[in-house]
Motif scaffolding. Structure first.
Motif, PDB file in Angstrom:
ATOM      1  N   ILE A   1     -65.785 -15.033 -24.550  1.00 48.83           N
ATOM      2  CA  ILE A   1     -66.319 -14.917 -23.186  1.00 48.83           C
ATOM      3  C   ILE A   1     -67.003 -13.555 -23.037  1.00 48.83           C
ATOM      4  CG2 ILE A   1     -65.724 -14.900 -20.724  1.00 48.83           C
ATOM      5  CD1 ILE A   1     -63.245 -16.559 -21.415  1.00 48.83           C
TER       6      ILE A   1
ATOM      7  N   TRP B   1     -54.475 -11.687 -22.101  1.00 47.51           N
ATOM      8  CA  TRP B   1     -55.821 -11.620 -21.523  1.00 47.51           C
ATOM      9  C   TRP B   1     -56.855 -11.419 -22.633  1.00 47.51           C
ATOM     10  CZ3 TRP B   1     -58.201 -11.638 -16.596  1.00 47.51           C
ATOM     11  CH2 TRP B   1     -59.498 -11.128 -16.559  1.00 47.51           C
TER      12      TRP B   1
ATOM     13  N   PHE C   1     -62.221 -17.503 -26.756  1.00 50.17           N
ATOM     14  CA  PHE C   1     -63.302 -18.323 -26.185  1.00 50.17           C
ATOM     15  C   PHE C   1     -64.648 -17.586 -26.228  1.00 50.17           C
ATOM     16  CE2 PHE C   1     -60.059 -20.364 -22.973  1.00 50.17           C
ATOM     17  CZ  PHE C   1     -59.371 -20.904 -24.040  1.00 50.17           C
TER      18      PHE C   1
ATOM     19  N   ILE D   1     -41.386  -8.914 -15.804  1.00 52.39           N
ATOM     20  CA  ILE D   1     -41.480  -9.803 -16.975  1.00 52.39           C
ATOM     21  C   ILE D   1     -42.933 -10.213 -17.141  1.00 52.39           C
ATOM     22  CG2 ILE D   1     -40.574 -11.859 -18.094  1.00 52.39           C
ATOM     23  CD1 ILE D   1     -38.150 -11.707 -16.298  1.00 52.39           C
TER      24      ILE D   1
ATOM     25  N   ALA E   1     -40.294  -7.505 -26.136  1.00 49.51           N
ATOM     26  CA  ALA E   1     -39.327  -8.612 -26.205  1.00 49.51           C
ATOM     27  C   ALA E   1     -39.734  -9.699 -25.236  1.00 49.51           C
ATOM     28  CB  ALA E   1     -37.928  -8.108 -25.851  1.00 49.51           C
TER      29      ALA E   1
ATOM     30  N   ARG F   1     -53.670 -16.559  -8.473  1.00 52.74           N
ATOM     31  CA  ARG F   1     -53.569 -16.332  -9.923  1.00 52.74           C
ATOM     32  C   ARG F   1     -54.604 -15.330 -10.428  1.00 52.74           C
ATOM     33  NH1 ARG F   1     -55.346 -22.258 -11.970  1.00 52.74           N
ATOM     34  NH2 ARG F   1     -54.150 -22.858 -10.158  1.00 52.74           N
ATOM     35  N   ASN F   2     -55.637 -15.052  -9.623  1.00 49.31           N
ATOM     36  CA  ASN F   2     -56.749 -14.212 -10.077  1.00 49.31           C
ATOM     37  C   ASN F   2     -56.440 -12.716  -9.947  1.00 49.31           C
ATOM     38  OD1 ASN F   2     -58.200 -16.847  -8.718  1.00 49.31           O
ATOM     39  ND2 ASN F   2     -59.130 -16.183 -10.617  1.00 49.31           N
ATOM     40  N   LEU F   3     -57.386 -11.895 -10.410  1.00 51.46           N
ATOM     41  CA  LEU F   3     -57.205 -10.448 -10.310  1.00 51.46           C
ATOM     42  C   LEU F   3     -57.107 -10.013  -8.852  1.00 51.46           C
ATOM     43  CD1 LEU F   3     -59.865  -9.359 -12.968  1.00 51.46           C
ATOM     44  CD2 LEU F   3     -57.387  -9.466 -13.258  1.00 51.46           C
ATOM     45  N   SER F   4     -57.907 -10.653  -7.997  1.00 57.00           N
ATOM     46  CA  SER F   4     -57.850 -10.306  -6.567  1.00 57.00           C
ATOM     47  C   SER F   4     -56.473 -10.662  -5.998  1.00 57.00           C
ATOM     48  CB  SER F   4     -58.950 -11.050  -5.802  1.00 57.00           C
ATOM     49  OG  SER F   4     -58.951 -12.418  -6.175  1.00 57.00           O
TER      50      SER F   4
ATOM     51  N   PHE G   1     -59.908 -14.062 -23.924  1.00 58.75           N
ATOM     52  CA  PHE G   1     -61.339 -13.718 -23.872  1.00 58.75           C
ATOM     53  C   PHE G   1     -61.956 -13.743 -25.271  1.00 58.75           C
ATOM     54  CE2 PHE G   1     -63.095 -12.540 -19.722  1.00 58.75           C
ATOM     55  CZ  PHE G   1     -61.997 -12.834 -18.940  1.00 58.75           C
TER      56      PHE G   1
ATOM     57  N   ALA H   1     -44.018 -12.005 -13.730  1.00 53.69           N
ATOM     58  CA  ALA H   1     -45.494 -11.936 -13.856  1.00 53.69           C
ATOM     59  C   ALA H   1     -45.892 -12.572 -15.184  1.00 53.69           C
ATOM     60  CB  ALA H   1     -45.957 -10.484 -13.780  1.00 53.69           C
ATOM     61  N   THR H   2     -45.414 -13.798 -15.401  1.00 55.50           N
ATOM     62  CA  THR H   2     -45.556 -14.406 -16.725  1.00 55.50           C
ATOM     63  C   THR H   2     -46.814 -15.242 -16.899  1.00 55.50           C
ATOM     64  OG1 THR H   2     -44.076 -16.130 -15.914  1.00 55.50           O
ATOM     65  CG2 THR H   2     -43.099 -14.460 -17.333  1.00 55.50           C
TER      66      THR H   2
ATOM     67  N   LEU I   1     -66.508 -11.161 -17.279  1.00 59.72           N
ATOM     68  CA  LEU I   1     -65.580 -11.775 -16.334  1.00 59.72           C
ATOM     69  C   LEU I   1     -66.343 -12.650 -15.353  1.00 59.72           C
ATOM     70  CD1 LEU I   1     -63.911  -9.372 -17.535  1.00 59.72           C
ATOM     71  CD2 LEU I   1     -62.745  -9.263 -15.338  1.00 59.72           C
ATOM     72  N   ARG I   2     -65.590 -13.489 -14.658  1.00 60.87           N
ATOM     73  CA  ARG I   2     -66.203 -14.299 -13.609  1.00 60.87           C
ATOM     74  C   ARG I   2     -66.144 -13.551 -12.272  1.00 60.87           C
ATOM     75  NH1 ARG I   2     -64.802 -20.697 -12.490  1.00 60.87           N
ATOM     76  NH2 ARG I   2     -66.721 -21.148 -11.368  1.00 60.87           N
TER      77      ARG I   2
HETATM   78  C1  LIG Z   1     -60.208 -17.678 -19.983  1.00 59.51           C
HETATM   79  C2  LIG Z   1     -59.829 -17.109 -18.649  1.00 59.51           C
HETATM   80  C3  LIG Z   1     -60.684 -16.235 -18.004  1.00 59.51           C
HETATM   81  C4  LIG Z   1     -60.336 -15.715 -16.753  1.00 59.51           C
HETATM   82  N1  LIG Z   1     -61.207 -14.875 -16.135  1.00 59.51           N
HETATM   83  C5  LIG Z   1     -60.884 -14.377 -14.933  1.00 59.51           C
HETATM   84  C6  LIG Z   1     -61.787 -13.492 -14.250  1.00 59.51           C
HETATM   85  O1  LIG Z   1     -62.872 -13.187 -14.731  1.00 59.51           O
HETATM   86  N2  LIG Z   1     -61.403 -12.984 -13.042  1.00 59.51           N
HETATM   87  C7  LIG Z   1     -60.212 -13.313 -12.474  1.00 59.51           C
HETATM   88  O2  LIG Z   1     -59.912 -12.824 -11.378  1.00 59.51           O
HETATM   89  N3  LIG Z   1     -59.359 -14.167 -13.071  1.00 59.51           N
HETATM   90  C8  LIG Z   1     -59.661 -14.702 -14.287  1.00 59.51           C
HETATM   91  N4  LIG Z   1     -58.785 -15.550 -14.903  1.00 59.51           N
HETATM   92  C9  LIG Z   1     -57.543 -15.934 -14.186  1.00 59.51           C
HETATM   93  C10 LIG Z   1     -56.434 -14.873 -14.284  1.00 59.51           C
HETATM   94  O3  LIG Z   1     -56.860 -13.618 -13.821  1.00 59.51           O
HETATM   95  C11 LIG Z   1     -55.929 -14.708 -15.707  1.00 59.51           C
HETATM   96  O4  LIG Z   1     -55.357 -15.933 -16.113  1.00 59.51           O
HETATM   97  C12 LIG Z   1     -54.924 -13.580 -15.885  1.00 59.51           C
HETATM   98  O5  LIG Z   1     -54.668 -13.441 -17.260  1.00 59.51           O
HETATM   99  C13 LIG Z   1     -53.647 -13.809 -15.129  1.00 59.51           C
HETATM  100  O6  LIG Z   1     -52.867 -12.653 -15.286  1.00 59.51           O
HETATM  101  P1  LIG Z   1     -51.294 -12.697 -15.446  1.00 59.51           P
HETATM  102  O7  LIG Z   1     -50.831 -11.298 -15.606  1.00 59.51           O
HETATM  103  O8  LIG Z   1     -50.705 -13.522 -14.361  1.00 59.51           O
HETATM  104  O9  LIG Z   1     -51.047 -13.561 -16.771  1.00 59.51           O
HETATM  105  P2  LIG Z   1     -51.298 -13.247 -18.325  1.00 59.51           P
HETATM  106  O10 LIG Z   1     -52.545 -12.494 -18.542  1.00 59.51           O
HETATM  107  O11 LIG Z   1     -51.137 -14.570 -19.000  1.00 59.51           O
HETATM  108  O12 LIG Z   1     -50.078 -12.314 -18.703  1.00 59.51           O
HETATM  109  C14 LIG Z   1     -48.761 -12.776 -18.672  1.00 59.51           C
HETATM  110  C15 LIG Z   1     -47.981 -12.038 -19.732  1.00 59.51           C
HETATM  111  O13 LIG Z   1     -46.622 -12.463 -19.625  1.00 59.51           O
HETATM  112  C16 LIG Z   1     -46.067 -12.531 -20.905  1.00 59.51           C
HETATM  113  N5  LIG Z   1     -44.923 -13.423 -20.868  1.00 59.51           N
HETATM  114  C17 LIG Z   1     -44.923 -14.772 -20.611  1.00 59.51           C
HETATM  115  N6  LIG Z   1     -43.678 -15.240 -20.683  1.00 59.51           N
HETATM  116  C18 LIG Z   1     -42.869 -14.175 -20.958  1.00 59.51           C
HETATM  117  C19 LIG Z   1     -41.458 -14.018 -21.153  1.00 59.51           C
HETATM  118  N7  LIG Z   1     -40.635 -15.066 -21.073  1.00 59.51           N
HETATM  119  N8  LIG Z   1     -40.965 -12.790 -21.422  1.00 59.51           N
HETATM  120  C20 LIG Z   1     -41.795 -11.711 -21.504  1.00 59.51           C
HETATM  121  N9  LIG Z   1     -43.133 -11.808 -21.329  1.00 59.51           N
HETATM  122  C21 LIG Z   1     -43.653 -13.017 -21.069  1.00 59.51           C
HETATM  123  C22 LIG Z   1     -47.211 -13.054 -21.782  1.00 59.51           C
HETATM  124  O14 LIG Z   1     -46.990 -12.653 -23.126  1.00 59.51           O
HETATM  125  C23 LIG Z   1     -48.421 -12.369 -21.157  1.00 59.51           C
HETATM  126  O15 LIG Z   1     -48.726 -11.164 -21.829  1.00 59.51           O
HETATM  127  C24 LIG Z   1     -59.107 -16.078 -16.145  1.00 59.51           C
HETATM  128  C25 LIG Z   1     -58.252 -16.953 -16.816  1.00 59.51           C
HETATM  129  C26 LIG Z   1     -58.600 -17.471 -18.053  1.00 59.51           C
HETATM  130  C27 LIG Z   1     -57.659 -18.435 -18.733  1.00 59.51           C
END
Ligand SMILES: Cc1cc2nc3c(=O)[nH]c(=O)nc-3n(C[C@H](O)[C@H](O)[C@H](O)COP(=O)(O)OP(=O)(O)OC[C@H]3O[C@@H](n4cnc5c(N)ncnc54)[C@H](O)[C@@H]3O)c2cc1C
Length: 407
Positions: free
Chosen positions: A61, A52, A59, A15, A122, A382-385, A56, A157-158, A64-65
């Motif tokens: 940006i 993601w 804001f 998810i 969906a 929460r990060n990429l690592s 980016f 993975a939301t 990446l950080r």
């Molecule tokens: C502005 C910003 C910059 C960042 N830069 C970095 C960086 O440089 N390096 C780093 O390591 N980390 C960074 N981060 C932290 C982190 O890597 C990111 O937040 C990253 O997007 C987290 O990945 P994710 O897959 O968990 O979440 P997301 O990228 O938010 O992806 C989650 C996905 O789940 C989907 N979803 C949510 N709920 C549902 C549902 N009920 N059903 C189906 N789909 C759903 C969403 O639509 C979304 O597409 C950053 C965060 C932010 C906010």
């Protein structure tokens, strides 16, 4: 995958289609190609990395950080190789990938790993635990399709929780235009005309820095208010959290509350990079920004503009307030977990679930990657690592029968 005709059953349902989901899928396909036919990924956008890219772009940006080794491909050097003819898009001091470079690289991964075929466009609105033949299964209810799907295993993975809103916001008695007070998640610089406006940005993390610079570039004056002194740090959390230097002791800690406190201390609220701090100080000298540290809003009243009173007695007037106050990551902030919590009660520490070492929810085949997995992964969850670390934990439990949940 045709959005209108997903099957009624899938072995593995993921998810979310952000970087965490992508990391799990590429690592899974590398280990077990044959699992490809048994895998569905749900995201309302119908595509990978939408959230993601939105954040980016919204804001503005530039890069990446995190350094170039952190990305969703199993080969840590893949992004560096991809960037061979674009090395000017790797920014100092540690080869931080440019935003466009990273997006192009992820598009290349989608192509190379044939990832688009797995996506179902969906939103999952409900995870219903079911027990046919006494085995744990999940029924996933989808919002836009008149359809539900049964999954044997689910990977959540939301992403990043719900916006954290300061208490004074709930106490605002006067009506106000909704766009004049919003959480950073709802700010999109690209669509804003801000010339001549005064903007209060609350928060001391990198997002507040990006928003402040974006607003100033559009001709606004900014007050940046942080309840602590601004912290200058290259990364979100010390790189020692990527390996045994800190994780050895963290994993040896048997008390989950202590682990949760360690995570909070390691992230220590938000921080700004030296490069952003430099730009803010420059803007301060030009009087485009006022930086107020150790200061909090006490009350806000709207009357054609915001009247703000702070805990240091100062008063301010502004046109907009942006809350760069981060998000709340705990199991109650993820609505999809409501029925899971009821059916499979779980211990928590500071709202984080005590998952097993494979990031599996106690008693069922639900796995979590992202901030909610922090009690096992540590402060970078929460990060990429953290996505890579989570994949390495989850994947063996998906294909090794000896690690499967026993009923
Ligand atoms: C502005 C910003 C910059 C960042 N830069 C970095 C960086 O440089 N390096 C780093 O390591 N980390 C960074 N981060 C932290 C982190 O890597 C990111 O937040 C990253 O997007 C987290 O990945 P994710 O897959 O968990 O979440 P997301 O990228 O938010 O992806 C989650 C996905 O789940 C989907 N979803 C949510 N709920 C549902 C549902 N009920 N059903 C189906 N789909 C759903 C969403 O639509 C979304 O597409 C950053 C965060 C932010 C906010």
């Amino acid at each position: 995958m045709a959005a209108t005709s997903p099957p009624n059953y899938t072995d593995i349902a993921i998810i979310g289609a952000g970087p965490h989901a992508m990391t799990v899928v590429t690592h899974l396909l590398q280990k077990r190609q044959q699992l490809r036919q048994r895998l569905l990924v749900f995201d309302p956008s119908g595509t990978w990395m939408q959230q993601w890219q939105n954040q980016f772009s919204a804001f503005e940006i530039p890069h990446l950080r995190s350094p170039a080794v952190h990305h969703p491909d199993p080969n840590p050097y893949a992004l560096r190789q991809f960037a061979q003819s674009r090395s000017h898009e790797l920014y100092p001091p540690y080869d931080l990938p440019g935003t466009l470079l990273f997006q192009d690289f992820c598009q290349e991964l989608i192509r190379r790993w044939s990832l688009q075929q797995h996506i179902v466009a969906a939103k999952v609105v409900r995870i219903e635990p079911i027990k046919p033949n006494l085995r744990s299964r999940f029924r996933l209810w989808l919002d836009n399709l008149d359809h539900s799907i049964v999954a044997r295993r689910v990977i959540l993975a939301t992403g990043s929780g719900t916006p954290q809103i300061p208490a004074w916001v709930q106490k605002i008695a006067s009506p106000y235009p909704q766009d004049r007070l919003c959480h950073s998640r709802h700010v999109d610089l690209r669509h804003l005309q801000l010339h001549g406006e005064n903007i209060l940005i609350v928060g001391g993390g990198l997002t507040s820095g990006h928003l402040a610079l974006g607003a100033i570039a559009r001709g606004a004056k900014v007050i940046l208010m942080s309840r602590r002194n601004l912290q200058e740090k290259l990364f979100d959390a010390d790189p020692g959290w990527l390996g045994p230097k800190y994780l050895k002791n963290f994993w040896a800690e048997p008390d989950w509350e202590t682990r949760a406190e360690t995570i909070q201390n390691a992230r220590n609220g938000g921080s700004l990079t030296p490069a952003i701090m430099l730009q803010l100080r420059r803007a301060q000298r030009r009087q485009n920004i006022k930086i107020m540290e150790k200061c909090q809003v006490l009350s806000a009243t709207w009357h054609k503009a915001w009247q703000i009173i702070c805990d240091d007695g100062s008063k301010h007037e502004c046109d907009r307030i942006w809350l760069a106050t981060g998000t709340k990551i705990d199991i109650t902030s993820e609505p999809l977990l409501t029925e899971i919590i009821e059916h499979y009660p779980i211990s928590t520490a500071k709202g984080l679930p005590v998952l097993d070492p494979h990031l599996r929810w106690a008693g069922c085949e639900l796995f979590i990657t992202g901030g909610l997995a922090a009690l096992q992964i540590g402060p970078v969850a929460r990060n990429l690592s953290g996505a890579r670390m989570a994949s390495e934990r989850i994947i063996p439990a998906l294909w090794k029968p000896s690690l499967a949940f026993s009923y």
